[in-house]
Enzyme design. Sequence first.
Site, mmCIF file in Angstrom:
data_model
loop_
_atom_site.group_PDB
_atom_site.id
_atom_site.type_symbol
_atom_site.label_atom_id
_atom_site.label_comp_id
_atom_site.label_asym_id
_atom_site.label_seq_id
_atom_site.Cartn_x
_atom_site.Cartn_y
_atom_site.Cartn_z
ATOM 1 N N GLU A 1 0.859 -1.190 0.000
ATOM 2 C CA GLU A 1 0.000 0.000 0.000
ATOM 3 C C GLU A 1 0.893 1.237 0.000
ATOM 4 O OE1 GLU A 1 -3.309 1.088 -0.157
ATOM 5 O OE2 GLU A 1 -2.312 3.022 0.052
ATOM 6 N N ARG B 1 -19.858 16.153 -0.618
ATOM 7 C CA ARG B 1 -20.138 15.295 0.535
ATOM 8 C C ARG B 1 -20.220 16.143 1.796
ATOM 9 N NH1 ARG B 1 -15.412 12.253 2.372
ATOM 10 N NH2 ARG B 1 -15.319 13.966 3.822
ATOM 11 N N ASP C 1 -12.064 -1.144 -8.377
ATOM 12 C CA ASP C 1 -12.164 0.041 -9.234
ATOM 13 C C ASP C 1 -11.121 0.065 -10.348
ATOM 14 O OD1 ASP C 1 -14.319 1.037 -7.870
ATOM 15 O OD2 ASP C 1 -13.359 2.897 -7.218
HETATM 16 C C1 LIG Z 1 -19.639 9.229 -3.590
HETATM 17 C C2 LIG Z 1 -19.391 7.768 -3.607
HETATM 18 C C3 LIG Z 1 -20.268 6.955 -2.925
HETATM 19 C C4 LIG Z 1 -20.089 5.572 -2.953
HETATM 20 N N1 LIG Z 1 -20.998 4.803 -2.312
HETATM 21 C C5 LIG Z 1 -20.882 3.463 -2.390
HETATM 22 C C6 LIG Z 1 -21.857 2.629 -1.758
HETATM 23 O O1 LIG Z 1 -22.806 3.115 -1.130
HETATM 24 N N2 LIG Z 1 -21.721 1.271 -1.853
HETATM 25 C C7 LIG Z 1 -20.679 0.699 -2.546
HETATM 26 O O2 LIG Z 1 -20.618 -0.543 -2.622
HETATM 27 N N3 LIG Z 1 -19.724 1.485 -3.156
HETATM 28 C C8 LIG Z 1 -19.801 2.835 -3.093
HETATM 29 N N4 LIG Z 1 -18.864 3.616 -3.690
HETATM 30 C C9 LIG Z 1 -17.747 2.997 -4.431
HETATM 31 C C10 LIG Z 1 -16.587 2.530 -3.579
HETATM 32 O O3 LIG Z 1 -16.164 3.510 -2.658
HETATM 33 C C11 LIG Z 1 -15.409 2.111 -4.470
HETATM 34 O O4 LIG Z 1 -15.893 1.405 -5.583
HETATM 35 C C12 LIG Z 1 -14.459 1.197 -3.706
HETATM 36 O O5 LIG Z 1 -13.999 1.837 -2.541
HETATM 37 C C13 LIG Z 1 -13.253 0.797 -4.575
HETATM 38 O O6 LIG Z 1 -12.337 0.045 -3.809
HETATM 39 P P1 LIG Z 1 -10.938 -0.391 -4.418
HETATM 40 O O7 LIG Z 1 -10.269 -1.188 -3.343
HETATM 41 O O8 LIG Z 1 -11.107 -1.011 -5.742
HETATM 42 O O9 LIG Z 1 -10.128 0.965 -4.688
HETATM 43 P P2 LIG Z 1 -9.615 2.085 -3.681
HETATM 44 O O10 LIG Z 1 -10.487 2.213 -2.506
HETATM 45 O O11 LIG Z 1 -9.375 3.297 -4.511
HETATM 46 O O12 LIG Z 1 -8.204 1.533 -3.149
HETATM 47 C C14 LIG Z 1 -7.030 1.543 -3.932
HETATM 48 C C15 LIG Z 1 -5.826 1.488 -2.984
HETATM 49 O O13 LIG Z 1 -4.647 1.281 -3.751
HETATM 50 C C16 LIG Z 1 -3.611 2.129 -3.273
HETATM 51 N N5 LIG Z 1 -2.683 2.317 -4.396
HETATM 52 C C17 LIG Z 1 -2.942 2.928 -5.574
HETATM 53 N N6 LIG Z 1 -1.868 2.862 -6.387
HETATM 54 C C18 LIG Z 1 -0.910 2.181 -5.702
HETATM 55 C C19 LIG Z 1 0.429 1.778 -6.019
HETATM 56 N N7 LIG Z 1 0.981 2.027 -7.215
HETATM 57 N N8 LIG Z 1 1.142 1.103 -5.087
HETATM 58 C C20 LIG Z 1 0.588 0.795 -3.873
HETATM 59 N N9 LIG Z 1 -0.684 1.159 -3.524
HETATM 60 C C21 LIG Z 1 -1.416 1.835 -4.429
HETATM 61 C C22 LIG Z 1 -4.353 3.385 -2.848
HETATM 62 O O14 LIG Z 1 -3.595 4.153 -1.936
HETATM 63 C C23 LIG Z 1 -5.611 2.793 -2.214
HETATM 64 O O15 LIG Z 1 -5.417 2.502 -0.857
HETATM 65 C C24 LIG Z 1 -18.996 4.998 -3.670
HETATM 66 C C25 LIG Z 1 -18.093 5.823 -4.332
HETATM 67 C C26 LIG Z 1 -18.291 7.195 -4.316
HETATM 68 C C27 LIG Z 1 -17.331 8.060 -5.069
#
Ligand SMILES: Cc1cc2nc3c(=O)[nH]c(=O)nc-3n(C[C@H](O)[C@H](O)[C@H](O)COP(=O)(O)OP(=O)(O)OC[C@H]3O[C@@H](n4cnc5c(N)ncnc54)[C@H](O)[C@@H]3O)c2cc1C
Length: 436
Positions: A45, A198, A315
């Site tokens: 991370e 927000r 994502d």
């Molecule tokens: C306004 C809003 C409301 C939402 N409401 C909901 C909801 O009600 N229900 C729901 O299910 N979803 C909701 N979502 C969606 C949800 O928040 C995201 O889809 C989800 O958090 C994505 O998770 P992730 O782990 O894929 O990515 P992220 O949470 O973006 O995590 C990526 C991680 O990778 C790390 N990283 C990035 N690049 C590197 C690198 N090169 N080396 C090491 N680490 C790295 C980052 O620091 C981060 O910690 C909402 C989103 C928004 C914008």
Amino acid sequence: MAPPLLPRAPLGSSLSVAICGAGIGGLAAAVGLCQRGFSHVTIYESAPEIAEVGAGIQVAPNFCRVLDGFGVLEELKKQAVRLERNSVRRYANNKELGRTSFASLEERFGFPTFVVHRGDLHKALLNKAVELGTTLRTNSFVEDVNFEDASVKIKGQGWKKHDVLIAADGIKSQIRGKMMARRGEVDETIDTGEAAYRVILNRSAMEEDPELKQLIDDPVAIRWMGPDAHIVSYPIKAHKAYNIVTTHITGAEDIPEDWTNKASKATMQARFSAYAPIVRKLFALAPSDELVEWKLRIHLPLTSWIDNRVALLGDSAHATLPHIAQGAAMAGEDGAVIAAVLSKITDKKDVNKALLSYERLRKTRADWAVEQARITGHNLHVPDGPEQIARDEMIAKASQGVKSTSNPDKWGDKDVQARLYGLDVVAQAQQESARL
Ligand SMILES: Cc1cc2nc3c(=O)[nH]c(=O)nc-3n(C[C@H](O)[C@H](O)[C@H](O)COP(=O)(O)OP(=O)(O)OC[C@H]3O[C@@H](n4cnc5c(N)ncnc54)[C@H](O)[C@@H]3O)c2cc1C
């Protein structure tokens, strides 16, 4: 609570799994893998520490099913608000146009709908991952990747060798960019033309006003629809705080993408000045120094999420608009499924086969969910006039259960709910991966 016992993976003690990113997707994958006996799971991370970011997040029945499988659901429920229903309303007069009973969804699909602070959800997954043996390396930015042998280059630390790499590095994924470049494709997120504000209000700020007190007391998620914008709000933190997220079509303004961008309260209030008094009262209470606004971006469906021993997840693979509350849910499902398929292989040379199986199980579903959210955004934001009147009638009819009426708000559409909430993705993965 101890997670359910699962059959141990044949390669549990030998397969080394790297996960890039400790967001909800990366942590879900880590929990799923450790639960199945993988003992070499390392998350890299980039952040120096894991901080509580974000606000409220809805946990829909399909996500509850996954969290239950991870053994974190009961713990999470302690900080959650269990929603009884939603309420879709007209912006100008606060009139309810439609509703979905989450209690009846629970009867249909076996799991509730609740809302939590994203920080609580993240912490529950992080604690479980670490408790089960995941190694978490913070301050570890993955700056390069070898797709053939799954090794990762960590900034300032050199190359680390693994057998599989799960790229859970979020919407701005650099690994996706590298993967697409290898296929001669251009990695471009799309500006949806939408941005979000927000606001989080403390209970004490709302208690003085009986109308607002009722909002924070009622276990109801409200959606106010207006031209070019809508608002979603609900109580979080066991009714101690109230979460409000708006989405609005932006003009030419240059709004950054990150969730921490400070916003102008006056501009927000002006944007929603035609909304009913109850909404304006809420916005008047917004603490100016905590108000944030950011641009909402998505990605077009990718050709593939897999390249050799590397898989995209969450994502990074399928960034979505938030309108059907499925971004984190899909990331959680991805994590549970990738763990299930990797637990079936008996030889490291079959890693790519397992990853392709993960993609077969996940991609159509996740791309479809992204599209449902996009369609919903379009439908929610129509200007006042004939199209809006027709939409409102359809929402009302669909909510009254009139057969063959599809709900323009896919959050409340029965067929969409059945497809989203009705599938046990882990059971499906067990069946599919039995053939690996
Ligand atoms: C306004 C809003 C409301 C939402 N409401 C909901 C909801 O009600 N229900 C729901 O299910 N979803 C909701 N979502 C969606 C949800 O928040 C995201 O889809 C989800 O958090 C994505 O998770 P992730 O782990 O894929 O990515 P992220 O949470 O973006 O995590 C990526 C991680 O990778 C790390 N990283 C990035 N690049 C590197 C690198 N090169 N080396 C090491 N680490 C790295 C980052 O620091 C981060 O910690 C909402 C989103 C928004 C914008």
